[in-house]
Design an enzyme around this catalytic site. Structure first.
Site, PDB file in Angstrom:
ATOM      1  N   TYR A   1      -5.925   9.279   1.694  1.00 33.45           N
ATOM      2  CA  TYR A   1      -6.005   9.844   3.046  1.00 33.45           C
ATOM      3  C   TYR A   1      -4.776  10.708   3.299  1.00 33.45           C
ATOM      4  O   TYR A   1      -3.753  10.578   2.609  1.00 33.45           O
ATOM      5  CB  TYR A   1      -6.172   8.750   4.110  1.00 33.45           C
ATOM      6  CG  TYR A   1      -5.028   7.771   4.216  1.00 33.45           C
ATOM      7  CD1 TYR A   1      -3.870   8.078   4.942  1.00 33.45           C
ATOM      8  CD2 TYR A   1      -5.107   6.519   3.623  1.00 33.45           C
ATOM      9  CE1 TYR A   1      -2.833   7.167   5.056  1.00 33.45           C
ATOM     10  CE2 TYR A   1      -4.077   5.598   3.718  1.00 33.45           C
ATOM     11  CZ  TYR A   1      -2.942   5.929   4.440  1.00 33.45           C
ATOM     12  OH  TYR A   1      -1.909   5.035   4.547  1.00 33.45           O
TER      13      TYR A   1
ATOM     14  N   HIS B   1       0.869  -1.186   0.000  1.00 33.00           N
ATOM     15  CA  HIS B   1       0.000   0.000   0.000  1.00 33.00           C
ATOM     16  C   HIS B   1       0.899   1.227   0.000  1.00 33.00           C
ATOM     17  O   HIS B   1       1.907   1.271   0.708  1.00 33.00           O
ATOM     18  CB  HIS B   1      -0.896  -0.078   1.244  1.00 33.00           C
ATOM     19  CG  HIS B   1      -1.478   1.211   1.676  1.00 33.00           C
ATOM     20  ND1 HIS B   1      -2.305   1.959   0.873  1.00 33.00           N
ATOM     21  CD2 HIS B   1      -1.366   1.898   2.844  1.00 33.00           C
ATOM     22  CE1 HIS B   1      -2.669   3.043   1.530  1.00 33.00           C
ATOM     23  NE2 HIS B   1      -2.110   3.020   2.717  1.00 33.00           N
TER      24      HIS B   1
ATOM     25  N   ASP C   1     -29.104 -19.280  16.880  1.00 40.56           N
ATOM     26  CA  ASP C   1     -30.404 -19.935  17.052  1.00 40.56           C
ATOM     27  C   ASP C   1     -30.421 -21.129  16.105  1.00 40.56           C
ATOM     28  O   ASP C   1     -29.933 -21.055  14.985  1.00 40.56           O
ATOM     29  CB  ASP C   1     -31.577 -18.982  16.821  1.00 40.56           C
ATOM     30  CG  ASP C   1     -31.648 -18.441  15.409  1.00 40.56           C
ATOM     31  OD1 ASP C   1     -30.604 -18.376  14.737  1.00 40.56           O
ATOM     32  OD2 ASP C   1     -32.752 -18.076  14.971  1.00 40.56           O
TER      33      ASP C   1
END
Ligand SMILES: Cc1cc2nc3c(=O)[nH]c(=O)nc-3n(C[C@H](O)[C@H](O)[C@H](O)COP(=O)(O)OP(=O)(O)OC[C@H]3O[C@@H](n4cnc5c(N)ncnc54)[C@H](O)[C@@H]3O)c2cc1C
Length: 834
Positions: A276, A223, A562
């Site tokens: 960013y 990256h 469940d």
């Protein structure tokens, strides 16, 4: 006192775990790392440390929040581990602005303070932005910058103060086991006895896990992170810390730069351009996901000594970064006057569902992993793992989405892992719709009914690798009969009005639902009855042919799943479960004497739900056995022949209609479908998809594990008290339930209806009363029979009384909703018991 623990890896995760484990009193812990400390050469040694807590997954926000809370007060020689500068996520297109509203909804749902800002307000917080480009932003004041190397130092120091041994430059080369249990860790400098080994080896995780034969589904991907030189716009405010290499940058992160604060402006994301940003003194760090995926094989990562900078840093490839640099300059004019000073292709881990890999190995006792964890979530993961190890379960976080044993077999295939991880890299900042199907590799798993579904024009989505019809275009003709309202454009993605027509047709006549993807297990053996009596909340020791809906609980009384337990023989049960974690849970608890076998029979079998008022007419015409109401009651199972196909029929329905789940072996599945189809012609039968199923399920108030209730909820607050037989004798979680039921409930899973047919919720939206946020939506859909939108939500008990008016936050809207008595459809159960 505690067992002998060896933590492999002292990045942010290993350091956090050492601190949290020793804080809980375990006193024989060693942390080993192949590299020199504190910057050992892994991802934590160079991460820029941006911490954005907002996440679609509640648990990820909570893990991040704990990380922030823990790191905020920590320092190393007076240098902070966390700078709480806040964060901005900016939008430059209307689509992204809308997405920020959705993200604001998640933050609000999970209790994180967040605010949507206008362009002017955004600019006021970050003056490097071009105010003409930004349409708005999401501001989270508690976000900020973690210094990951200092976080390692500070947490290791606390651990060392409690006696934890930290061994740098010790490479783990093997893990010894005896009788499928870890006994020691072998390093290049000697052997360490171990009862428990926790793999916190970051990108090397698959290599360490392989030492015990474990296949860890994770890919290291490079990256890009680059740093500008001095920005004239920042000149004079603070002095640069470093002008050197990535190695020097790491050194600067350790505290050798003595400055007051390396950043004052909020950290920033521009997801529309996959970028960013963070400040460091008078420079700017720019991270980019806007490049081709660059995976690397774990065995090709350089050794500590051979690496040029450090093993997790690869040379910067400028060509890949060029578009990012342009986009950065468009957003931040100041960048136009700057030069790119240095960059790296840094390695970190991606997973197939973007979630961490946490928990114990299914096969080797004492081997645990805490992998694919960002700095953002690291301290939270440290705490979660410590609780899990020490207490046997994690009470602070609901880890059901993080369990390393959640994967289906095909999801461990190297080709699958590589393809998905690379795709996730590309999509990391994309706007992903809740129903967005996996693009590739597909198709993977197909039920035997698949050819007929294709012929009927099925619109397939994907579930655990299965191709699952959402609706069938063949049912378009049904639209002539009913007017189906069109939802807003977001809810209308992966939707068709045919969904409504299918739901109404199923209620009117009968429909076939492909239930093959629902996982089912065979639990057999002389110990099976006692085992399931202990593991479940129901009384399953009943006559052969009985079916019991009940729960699996954790020791703290939290709902693990469940399940439907069908007794097919004196020592044989078929258990319908929710996923691989249930299989792992049962296997983990099965007696070691071999008296019980637990097998996943899903792949070799299939299931079709035959549901609707005409279901009996169809089935009875195909079998010589008596399927009348008296002969085969609700919640009973039996074997029979449907035409030439041997099936197990269970009289159950998740959609609230008369009918049966029909199970057959996969080889006869197509014949079963064709036989039912032929017989159904005269009864108006259709095939119906998952869209209709979900709508009908919610009308009937049936919960879905994972969305409506999870580990953090007890059965009573989830409205599942009826599935708990407290008087049947002891069972796992019973003691905790006794304790819990004595305390007043804090929340209730509550049914809301929405009159506006356009505002169809998708789940996770915040719920407000007049005072502010009071809960969040779990499952939602439009109820075509009741003619209203339905949203289940967790709410304080005092707000869950029918008739109470509330609002649901939906993008930038507040939608009126009202608490309703449930179930909304057929509360007398007349249909099911017909
Ligand atoms: C360029 C870049 C930017 C990033 N930005 C951010 C960001 O802004 N925010 C964020 O939250 N995250 C970010 N990340 C991700 C983050 O850095 C990682 O996810 C995180 O640091 C992983 O921590 P870890 O402790 O799991 O792994 P690591 O830090 O890699 O630690 C693993 C340790 O295990 C040791 N080890 C491995 N194998 C062995 C062995 N056989 N024997 C002994 N020791 C061994 C290694 O030496 C290493 O020290 C970024 C990553 C990169 C590459």
């Amino acid at each position: 006192m505690g067992p002998k623990v060896v933590i492999v890896g002292s990045g942010v995760v290993g350091a956090a775990l050492a601190d949290e484990l020793s804080a809980r009193g375990w006193d024989d812990i060693a942390v080993v790392d192949q590299g020199p400390l504190p910057a050992a050469g892994g991802s934590s040694s160079h991460a820029p440390g941006l911490v954005f807590q907002t996440n679609a997954a509640k648990v990820m926000t909570q893990l991040a929040r704990y990380t922030v809370e823990k790191l905020c007060p920590l320092d190393v020689a007076g240098e902070p581990c966390f700078l709480q500068v806040g964060s901005l996520e900016v939008a430059t297109t209307p689509e992204r602005l809308r997405e920020l509203h959705r993200r604001h909804g998640w933050a609000t749902s999970w209790g994180l303070p967040a605010e949507l800002l206008s362009p002017a307000e955004t600019f006021a917080r970050h003056d490097l932005l071009d105010p003409d480009v930004v349409l708005g932003s999401l501001f989270v004041p508690t976000d900020g910058l973690a210094n990951s190397v200092r976080a390692v130092q500070a947490q290791l120091r606390r651990a060392q103060d409690r006696g934890v041994r930290v061994l740098e430059r010790h490479e783990v080369v093997a893990i010894r086991t005896d009788d499928e249990r870890v006994t020691a860790v072998v390093t290049d400098r000697g052997e360490l006895p171990a009862d428990i080994v926790v793999c916190c080896a970051g990108i090397w995780g698959p290599r360490v896990a392989r030492m015990v034969g474990m296949n860890l589904p994770l890919t290291p991907l490079a990256h890009q992170l680059a740093w500008t030189d001095q920005l004239p716009a920042l000149a004079g405010t603070l002095t640069a810390a470093s002008t050197g290499s990535a190695g020097e940058l790491a050194a600067a992160s350790t505290g050798s730069a003595r400055k007051l604060a390396e950043a004052t402006r909020p950290i920033m994301r521009h997801q529309g351009a996959d970028l960013y940003f963070r400040e460091r003194f008078d420079r700017l760090g720019i991270g980019s996901y806007a490049h081709r995926p660059m995976p690397i094989d774990v065995d090709e990562i350089s050794s500590v000594d051979a690496a040029e900078v450090m093993p997790s840093v690869l040379p910067f490839t400028m060509d890949d970064f060029a578009p990012a640099w342009n986009d950065a300059a468009n957003l931040l004019p100041a960048v136009r006057d700057a030069k790119l000073d240095q960059g790296m292709n840094g390695l970190f881990s991606f997973t197939t569902d973007n979630m961490p890999l946490l928990g114990p190995s299914a096969d080797v006792k004492g081997f645990w992993v805490a992998e694919a964890v960002w700095v953002t979530h690291s301290a939270g993961v440290g705490r979660a793992m410590a609780e899990w190890l020490v207490d046997g379960h994690c009470s602070s976080f609901d880890l059901h989405e993080c369990d390393v044993n959640r994967f289906e077999a095909h999801q461990l295939a190297p080709d699958y892992v590589l393809a998905k991880d690379c795709q996730n890299y590309i999509e990391v900042y994309d706007v992903i719709h809740p129903l967005e199907p996996m693009r590739a590799p597909r198709p993977l798993r197909t039920s035997p009914f698949h050819p007929r579904q294709v012929e009927l024009g099925a619109y397939f989505l994907e579930a655990s690798g299965w191709e699952r019809p959402q609706w069938y275009s063949a049912n378009e003709t049904r639209l002539e009969r009913w007017a189906i309202p069109t939802p807003n454009d977001w809810a209308a993605r992966h939707w068709s009005p045919i969904v409504g027509a299918e739901a109404l047709s199923a209620r009117d006549s009968v429909a076939l639902f492909d239930m093959t993807p629902l996982k089912r297990l065979d639990v057999s053996g002389p110990g099976a009855t006692a085992f399931l009596q202990w593991m479940t909340t129901g009384n399953i020791d009943k006559s052969i042919g009985s079916v019991t809906y009940c729960l699996l609980l954790d020791v703290d009384g939290g709902v693990r799943s469940d399940v439907t337990v069908a007794r097919l023989g004196a020592q044989q049960y078929q258990v319908g479960v929710n996923g691989n974690c249930d299989l792992d849970w049962l296997l983990r608890h099965a007696p070691e004497d071999g008296s019980v076998t637990v097998r996943d029979i899903t792949p070799g079998t299939c299931c079709v739900g035959l549901w609707g008022p005409r279901a009996r007419d169809v089935l009875q015409s195909l079998t010589r056995d008596d399927f009348s109401a008296d002969a085969m009651r609700y919640f009973r199972a039996r074997t029979t022949f449907v035409g030439s196909v041997p099936v197990t029929a269970m009289r159950l329905s998740y959609v609230g209609e008369l009918g049966w789940e029909l199970y057959a072996t996969a080889d006869l599945g197509l014949k079963l479908w064709d036989t039912l189809w032929e017989a159904g012609r005269t009864h108006g039968m259709i095939a119906a998809g998952r869209g209709a199923f979900t709508s009908m399920r919610l009308e009937k108030g049936y919960r879905s594990f994972g969305a409506d209730m999870t580990y953090e909820h007890d059965p009573f607050e989830a409205g599942l008290g009826f599935a708990v037989k407290m008087d049947k004798g002891d069972f796992l979680g019973r003691d905790a339930l006794v304790e819990r039921s004595a305390r007043p409930g804090r929340r209730r899973l509550t049914c809301l209806t929405i009159d506006d047919p356009v505002a169809v919720m998708m789940g996770k939206e915040p719920v407000y009363d007049g005072t502010g946020r009071v809960g969040h939506v779990t499952s939602a859909a439009f109820g075509y029979t009741i003619g209203k939108g339905i949203a289940y939500a967790w709410l304080p008990p005092e707000l869950s009384t029918p008739g109470r008016d509330l609002h649901i936050g939906y993008f930038d809207d507040r939608v009126e909703a009202v608490v309703a008595a449930e179930p909304l459809f057929d509360p007398q159960m007349l249909r099911l018991r017909a």
